[in-house]
Design an enzyme around this catalytic site. Structure first.
Site, short mmCIF file in Angstrom:
data_model
loop_
_atom_site.label_atom_id
_atom_site.label_comp_id
_atom_site.label_asym_id
_atom_site.label_seq_id
_atom_site.Cartn_x
_atom_site.Cartn_y
_atom_site.Cartn_z
N ASN A 1 35.44 48.13 38.40
CA ASN A 1 35.82 47.29 37.26
C ASN A 1 34.67 46.40 36.83
O ASN A 1 33.83 46.03 37.64
CB ASN A 1 37.02 46.43 37.64
CG ASN A 1 38.32 47.19 37.57
OD1 ASN A 1 38.53 47.98 36.67
ND2 ASN A 1 39.21 46.93 38.52
N ARG B 1 34.97 37.19 43.29
CA ARG B 1 36.22 37.38 42.56
C ARG B 1 37.03 36.08 42.54
O ARG B 1 37.63 35.73 41.51
CB ARG B 1 37.03 38.50 43.20
CG ARG B 1 38.39 38.71 42.55
CD ARG B 1 39.18 39.81 43.23
NE ARG B 1 40.47 40.00 42.58
CZ ARG B 1 41.34 40.95 42.91
NH1 ARG B 1 41.06 41.79 43.89
NH2 ARG B 1 42.48 41.06 42.27
N TYR C 1 48.37 44.28 31.74
CA TYR C 1 47.25 43.41 31.35
C TYR C 1 47.46 42.79 29.97
O TYR C 1 46.81 41.79 29.64
CB TYR C 1 45.93 44.20 31.36
CG TYR C 1 45.47 44.54 32.75
CD1 TYR C 1 44.69 43.65 33.49
CD2 TYR C 1 45.83 45.74 33.35
CE1 TYR C 1 44.28 43.95 34.77
CE2 TYR C 1 45.41 46.05 34.64
CZ TYR C 1 44.64 45.16 35.35
OH TYR C 1 44.24 45.45 36.62
N HIS D 1 42.38 48.62 30.61
CA HIS D 1 43.15 47.39 30.79
C HIS D 1 43.60 46.78 29.46
O HIS D 1 43.86 45.59 29.37
CB HIS D 1 42.36 46.36 31.61
CG HIS D 1 42.22 46.75 33.05
ND1 HIS D 1 41.64 45.95 34.01
CD2 HIS D 1 42.61 47.88 33.71
CE1 HIS D 1 41.65 46.56 35.18
NE2 HIS D 1 42.24 47.74 35.02
N CYS E 1 41.10 54.84 35.86
CA CYS E 1 41.95 53.68 36.17
C CYS E 1 43.30 54.21 36.62
O CYS E 1 43.69 55.33 36.30
CB CYS E 1 42.09 52.81 34.92
SG CYS E 1 43.11 51.33 35.15
#
Length: 429
Positions: free
Chosen positions: A147, A93, A251, A197, A167
């Site tokens: 995700n 990440r 987002y 998102h 989500c």
């Protein structure tokens, strides 16, 4: 109904105690008799399982907690299997959030080039797990938290798995709006539309009673009375939100203020590094045999209200209350948004019960939002193709189609970096 068996793949996550806390508090909604935590990381797995047992015992919950490192063994007999994976961990990440910045693009784990990297690492692993579930326990529901939820859920549904994505953005808005209005969250229903998102709240209905079909529209009231607080929470300008008359998900800032966000991220440091530090502290706390509640620090880990959303969704899917509920989920489009292909995965309110998930009809989506939704859907189609079949050209095509990239030279640079940073996770690289 007899007590249920649930399995969590990725059960060694530091986030798992949030789910355990929700399961314990909401036992009347979701009567769990057995919980299996599945994870190859045995040290973390046993640590989390011990804390889970203490949380259940503290709240007088009768469920047993067991562990497994093998998916096939762990999901045997489970009514539902929850997926919460991070292939490559926080280290991967951290890279997703840094190398795109070298090209002047947002570095984020689900949006843009970083989100594509995560999809490429994740989809093959999730599909392998899902096949093990199908061979062992074909009747089990697969609930995906992993995700990028939209792409992962589309991958699962494309090959016929009994899967739905979840989500926490929608339930987060529901809870915040309810607090502004001073009402029970069950009285708040969202006109929530888009992709995972990439969503907008186009309306907020204050229901006459929980589950009622009637109510009144209160979004203009929320924006008039609490607009400044809502805008600050989203880090978006209040005049823009007021003019649009909708509440974008946070987002959307990556799209609406891309260059500004890039400059902020260059000096801020990665969220992955921040989360890694939080996780280190959490694991130290979890090792304390006296700890029998989720620590307050866990709230900074992210994922607020996920446990409540998960309980509501699983309870409806498994028919524990015999009701049909309306919940925001990620599921197959099937004509609900007519400008998208049927196999696209959209995030909208849906009727959920023991017979399955049925997305509710949506009024026409305004061009300002429909254009971006269609663009990102096309990218997600190409991203899934790259995840399933591999190849540098497919990665390049997905990046070129992404609205935050869309330039030949930029797509070339990002493709090179993505492949270089993810070789260990890409069988074809």
């Amino acid at each position: 109904m007899s007590a249920l068996k649930l399995a969590i793949v990725g059960g060694g996550s530091t986030y798992t105690p949030e789910l355990i806390d929700g399961f314990a508090r909401l036992r009347d909604t979701l009567p769990i008799g057995e919980l299996v935590l599945i994870d190859p990381a045995t040290d973390r797995l046993e640590l989390i399982a011990a804390l889970a047992r203490r949380i259940f015992a503290k709240q007088g919950h009768p469920a047993t907690v067991s562990t497994a490192t093998d998916v096939t063994a762990g999901v045997q007999g489970a009514d539902a299997v929850l997926l919460q994976l991070r292939v490559g961990g926080q280290a991967a990440r951290n890279q997703d959030e840094t190398w795109p910045l070298e090209c002047g693009c947002v570095g984020q784990e689900t949006t843009g080039a970083g989100g594509l990297a995560k999809a490429l690492r994740t989809v093959p692993v999730v599909l392998d797990i899902a096949e093990q579930v199908r061979r062992t326990n074909p009747d089990a529901w697969i609930v995906d938290f992993t995700n990028p939820v939209g792409i992962v859920t589309r991958a699962l549904q494309t090959v016929g798995h009994k899967a739905v994505g979840l989500c926490n953005v929608a339930i987060g808005f529901q809870r915040k709006f309810a607090a502004h209005l001073g009402v029970d969250p069950e009285l708040v229903r969202l006109d929530h539309v888009g992709l995972n998102h990439l969503t907008w709240e186009r309306g907020v209905t204050l229901l006459d009673a929980p589950g009622a079909a009637t109510g009144r529209e209160v979004l203009p009231q929320l924006l008039a009375e609490h607009g400044a607080e809502i805008a600050a929470d989203l880090h978006l300008p209040l005049p823009v939100i007021s003019r649009l008359g909708v509440v974008p998900s946070y987002y959307l800032r990556y799209f609406y203020q891309h260059d500004l966000v890039v400059e902020e991220l260059k000096v801020k440091g990665s969220r992955a590094a921040e989360v890694a530090a939080i996780e280190k502290q959490l694991l130290e706390m979890y090792a304390d045999p006296a700890l029998d509640t989720k620590p307050e620090l866990l709230g900074k880990r992210g994922g607020a209200f996920y446990s409540e959303a998960a309980v509501q969704l699983i309870a409806s899917l498994l028919g524990t209350d015999g009701r049909t509920t309306v919940q925001v989920v990620n599921t197959r489009n099937d004509g609900v948004l007519p400008f998208l292909p049927d196999d696209a995965v959209i995030e909208v309110p849906a009727e959920v019960d023991a017979t399955g998930v049925r997305p509710l009809p949506q009024r026409a989506v305004e061009p300002l939002y429909a254009g971006l939704i269609a663009n990102v859907t096309a990218y997600e189609h190409l991203a899934l193709d790259a995840a399933l079949r591999g190849g540098r050209d497919r990665v390049f095509d997905a990046l070129l189609a992404h609205p935050l990239v869309g330039q030949l030279e930029l797509a070339e640079q990002l493709t090179d970096r993505l492949v270089a940073h993810n070789r260990d996770h890409l069988s074809w690289a």
